[in-house]
Design a protein around this motif. Sequence first.
Motif, short mmCIF file in Angstrom:
data_model
loop_
_atom_site.label_atom_id
_atom_site.label_comp_id
_atom_site.label_asym_id
_atom_site.label_seq_id
_atom_site.Cartn_x
_atom_site.Cartn_y
_atom_site.Cartn_z
N THR A 94 7.31 15.58 7.94
CA THR A 94 6.54 14.56 8.64
C THR A 94 5.22 14.37 7.91
N GLY A 95 4.65 13.18 8.04
CA GLY A 95 3.37 12.93 7.39
C GLY A 95 3.34 11.59 6.71
N ASP A 96 2.58 11.50 5.63
CA ASP A 96 2.41 10.26 4.89
C ASP A 96 3.65 10.00 4.04
N GLY A 97 4.60 9.30 4.63
CA GLY A 97 5.88 9.11 3.99
C GLY A 97 5.84 8.35 2.69
N ASP A 98 4.88 7.44 2.55
CA ASP A 98 4.79 6.68 1.30
C ASP A 98 4.53 7.59 0.11
N ILE A 99 3.76 8.65 0.34
CA ILE A 99 3.51 9.62 -0.72
C ILE A 99 4.63 10.66 -0.78
N MET A 100 5.02 11.19 0.37
CA MET A 100 5.97 12.30 0.39
C MET A 100 7.33 11.92 -0.17
N MET A 101 7.76 10.67 0.04
CA MET A 101 9.08 10.27 -0.41
C MET A 101 9.18 10.24 -1.93
#
Length: 357
Positions: A273-280
């Motif tokens: 969970t979190g900032d998906g734009d970065i994590m993905m």
Amino acid sequence: MATKTLSSTCFLTLTFLLLFLVTGHQALNSAPYPVVVSTWPFVEAVRAAWRAVDNGLSAVDAVVEGCSACEELRCDGTVGPGGSPDENGETTIDALVMDGVTMEVGAVAAMRYVKDGIKAARLVMQHTEHTLLVGEQASVFAISMGLPGPTNLSSSESMEKWIKWKENHCQPNFWKDVVPKGGCGPYHAKDFVGLYDETCSNTTPVGNIRSSSHIGLHNHDTISMAVIDTMGHIAVGTSTNGATFKIPGRVGDGPIAGSSSYADDEVGGCGATGDGDIMMRFLPCYQVVESMRLGMEPKLAAKDAISRIARKFPDFVGAVFAINKNGVHAGACHGWTFQYSVRNPDMDDVKVYTVLP
């Protein structure tokens, strides 16, 4: 003499049977599964999944039950309908389910008009050879397969949030280095003229590298859940309505296998969970599972995945939980304090674990 010997034999046999029954019962109770793990203190969702798996349903069934409960409860206003409006004030749904036995995945992204994200994702996995359906056509598919709709996914709360955001000149938003006159779009190419340093490459923006300063618990969040069933099989799932005030059409990490969640029966599973734009960009859950495959303990695997992101994006916010096939679990986070929920045979109810950044 024969009678005494027979009585002794019967006594020993009965004693052995009693010991077998007692120790067998204890061994059964000490099994590491079933187990349910979920991001955040989504206690009711974990309870729903636990009821399903404890009654003999499969890991996939339990994941769907748990995530569906969170969608119905609108956990934190960021799961299910009624939350996280985009720039146009519309709420859309992203969801994923993955079977760690078959490695099959079903997912929907930017789905409009259908509130049952995780059920739609499962229908994709069950009835198609595809992995991901998106947008309005995902909605058409879900409705054609029997899910209720079309329905308005906005709520009075989401619309009020969107109106206040418009009154604040549409800030914060997800556009790089542009605040047009009046603050709100629609945005055009001319709004970005002069925003790039001509002495550098034309892909180098002037100003700070993007941070996650406007990402938080109540404006960008996901339920990510892992379940190990009574047979030891694992499944994972996610559901979210994405980042608040996102650019319409944006898809985050929620429906991306390996990013928001990942499972492999031979190893274990992960949720994020979190900032998906970065994590993905880093596929942290795939990284976690592969690290555990190589022998790393869940705690170290989770920390390693998060630290890889933090080295490149030191201001990002996010978290993962890891669980191996034996039910050992751990979490790691960056930029915020993370909590995740667990239920296993040793617990009378759900327990919430807190992980410091």
